[in-house]
Design an enzyme around this catalytic site. Sequence first.
Site, short mmCIF file in Angstrom:
data_model
loop_
_atom_site.label_atom_id
_atom_site.label_comp_id
_atom_site.label_asym_id
_atom_site.label_seq_id
_atom_site.Cartn_x
_atom_site.Cartn_y
_atom_site.Cartn_z
CG HIS A 27 47.78 54.82 52.53
ND1 HIS A 27 47.03 53.79 52.00
CD2 HIS A 27 48.83 54.23 53.15
CE1 HIS A 27 47.60 52.64 52.27
NE2 HIS A 27 48.69 52.86 52.98
CD GLU A 114 53.91 50.61 54.57
OE1 GLU A 114 54.30 50.76 55.76
OE2 GLU A 114 52.74 50.31 54.25
#
Length: 296
Positions: A27, A114
């Site tokens: 990201h 994550e």
Amino acid sequence: MTNSTTEFTDVHSHKYHLPKRIILVRHGESQGNKDEASYSVTPDYKIPLTTRGIQQANQAGSRIRHVVSQSSENWKVYFYVSPYVRTRSTLREIGRAFPRNRVLGVREECRLREQDFGNFQVAERMKVIKETRERFGRFFYRFPEGESAADVYDRVSHFLETLWRDVDMNRHHHNPNDEVNLIIVSHGLASRVFLMKWFKWTVEQFEYLNNLGNCEFRVMELGAGGEYSLAVHHTDEEMLEWGMSPDMIADQKWRANAHRGALNDHCPWYLDAFFDHLAESNDIDDEDVKSNNSLA
């Protein structure tokens, strides 16, 4: 340009077409990357991109489109994305580079999320915890109320099984003449353990890997013989910067031309790294083995 879709037949004589590339994207810059105190007041999954992160994602989309459009006129993309706000926002900006007729679809995949660091993260406490992780080892250290990299490895391994079923069953719903590129928008650790699992890297090798930068991506491209390799698209210098050893880079170069399913006899972590000595001859008898063991 020509169509380079690669077709294979499995043991059940079922034909399937492998994706041309699997691209792992981290990201863009998030508010947490800019200010770690953000994690103490905002849940990790809600951390947004910064203005700079949005720009990075937009630029990454253009770079990725350039990569996937080079070898075929019939290229298509399919996206997998972590459910976190920062990854979905990154995907949204990347998507601006692709016309609708080039996008086969997108799927939110929770297993690509994550690493769980344990709910709200107090900066002072996390500093001490991360120092402890460095002493303990990054792969096996489990964050209090969270996950270890080994835990992330397990769920990413499960995702890989789904990925292969998607390919095998043509869940991407593409024409056999299309050159398909799978783009996985995720996080730094998830991307590294994905590569670790795919290329059978050891825990020790993982410990030396550097994290991906924001909106940096790794391109696994299908080689001439049907194996995926980082060396088709990336240079030796890039792979060295990522923390890959010369042996790991040599294996990637071998994969670029290897036949699918072949074993690299010169790859030390497939065999030699696990033994001090193996007899070269198959004719060694039990007495010789016992003699060697008694001298150990």
